[in-house]
Motif scaffolding. Structure first.
Motif, PDB file in Angstrom:
ATOM      1  N   VAL A   1       0.831  -1.201   0.000  1.00 27.38           N
ATOM      2  CA  VAL A   1       0.000   0.000   0.000  1.00 27.38           C
ATOM      3  C   VAL A   1       0.866   1.251   0.000  1.00 27.38           C
ATOM      4  O   VAL A   1       0.645   2.187  -0.793  1.00 27.38           O
ATOM      5  CB  VAL A   1      -0.948  -0.001   1.210  1.00 27.38           C
ATOM      6  N   PHE A   2       1.877   1.279   0.867  1.00 36.39           N
ATOM      7  CA  PHE A   2       2.740   2.457   0.947  1.00 36.39           C
ATOM      8  C   PHE A   2       3.519   2.665  -0.347  1.00 36.39           C
ATOM      9  O   PHE A   2       3.688   3.795  -0.805  1.00 36.39           O
ATOM     10  CB  PHE A   2       3.707   2.322   2.127  1.00 36.39           C
ATOM     11  N   GLY A   3       4.012   1.568  -0.939  1.00 35.73           N
ATOM     12  CA  GLY A   3       4.741   1.685  -2.195  1.00 35.73           C
ATOM     13  C   GLY A   3       3.857   2.208  -3.307  1.00 35.73           C
ATOM     14  O   GLY A   3       4.271   3.050  -4.119  1.00 35.73           O
ATOM     15  N   THR A   4       2.624   1.725  -3.348  1.00 38.16           N
ATOM     16  CA  THR A   4       1.674   2.174  -4.370  1.00 38.16           C
ATOM     17  C   THR A   4       1.338   3.652  -4.189  1.00 38.16           C
ATOM     18  O   THR A   4       1.308   4.424  -5.165  1.00 38.16           O
ATOM     19  CB  THR A   4       0.391   1.334  -4.308  1.00 38.16           C
ATOM     20  N   ILE A   5       1.100   4.062  -2.949  1.00 32.18           N
ATOM     21  CA  ILE A   5       0.777   5.471  -2.674  1.00 32.18           C
ATOM     22  C   ILE A   5       1.952   6.375  -3.024  1.00 32.18           C
ATOM     23  O   ILE A   5       1.787   7.427  -3.660  1.00 32.18           O
ATOM     24  CB  ILE A   5       0.377   5.653  -1.198  1.00 32.18           C
ATOM     25  N   GLY A   6       3.157   5.979  -2.611  1.00 33.20           N
ATOM     26  CA  GLY A   6       4.336   6.791  -2.915  1.00 33.20           C
ATOM     27  C   GLY A   6       4.560   6.942  -4.405  1.00 33.20           C
ATOM     28  O   GLY A   6       4.853   8.039  -4.898  1.00 33.20           O
ATOM     29  N   LEU A   7       4.412   5.847  -5.130  1.00 32.57           N
ATOM     30  CA  LEU A   7       4.581   5.895  -6.587  1.00 32.57           C
ATOM     31  C   LEU A   7       3.524   6.788  -7.228  1.00 32.57           C
ATOM     32  O   LEU A   7       3.814   7.555  -8.154  1.00 32.57           O
ATOM     33  CB  LEU A   7       4.492   4.467  -7.151  1.00 32.57           C
TER      34      LEU A   7
END
Length: 216
Positions: free
Chosen positions: A85-91
């Motif tokens: 989730v965090f990786g997707t949001i950051g990207l």
């Protein structure tokens, strides 16, 4: 090439996870980028200032810094989620700045007379943007937006380095480090996986661009 044949299932799983990251990040970045683009052309100075600050910050910060902030700063606020989730949001946040500029350039390509005509019949700013400007701007938006989305797919490899798990980056790391496979064929498999994603995406975007050009 024995590495590829023996571990094809791992590569397929990596492609599937990478596709999920790109899909969710793509949907979120289109939403955020469109809203910020609206802020950038808003008649209200505070919204324009916010939109300018958003683009300036995310466009000039390295993606790694954005991912670090999302993955390690947000949990300190009590908001916990998986690294996926965090990786997707950051990207998505990082890419939204480039999506915003692609959309804004399309908006600016529409004649100012269109907005004036819309206002003359009583449409507000949001209605003018949604009903008049954006439908005409799509023709100019598709090519640069396509390039941004292809870049986002490739940048997902950086998001994978933050423990997303199961993506192509993690697959390559597992095979080369944990299982001791030769690095060159492993990386060739990872590169092939990204090509399997980006080439069809590029062909699809090219098809959409041609359809828009015909409509013009």
């Amino acid at each position: 090439m024995q590495v590829l044949t023996e571990n094809y299932q791992l590569y397929l799983n990596g492609i599937w996870t990478t596709l999920q990251i790109c899909f969710y990040a793509g949907m979120l970045t289109l939403l955020v980028g469109t809203v910020i683009a609206g802020f950038r052309v808003s008649p209200l100075a505070p919204l324009r200032a916010f939109g300018t600050a958003w683009v300036t910050v995310f466009r000039n910060c390295p993606l790694v810094v954005v991912l670090f902030f999302v993955a390690f700063a947000i949990p300190t606020l009590g908001l916990n989620a998986s690294y996926f989730v965090f990786g997707t949001i950051g990207l998505a946040l990082y890419t939204s700045a480039f999506v915003c500029e692609a959309i804004r350039s399309g908006i600016n390509s529409v004649s100012a007379g269109q907005a004036e005509a819309a206002r003359s019949i009583g449409l507000g700013f949001t209605q003018t943007l949604r009903l008049v400007i954006l439908p005409q701007a799509v023709r100019s938006i598709v090519p640069p937006l396509g390039s941004v989305m292809i870049a986002m797919i490739k940048n997902s490899a950086i998001a994978g380095a933050f423990g997303v798990g199961g993506d192509l980056y993690e697959t390559g790391t597992r095979l080369s480090s944990a299982q001791g496979e030769a690095i060159v064929p492993v990386l060739l498999g990872v590169a092939l996986g990204y090509l399997i994603i980006t080439i069809p995406a590029g062909l699809l975007l090219g098809y959409v661009e041609r359809k828009v050009a015909i409509a013009r």
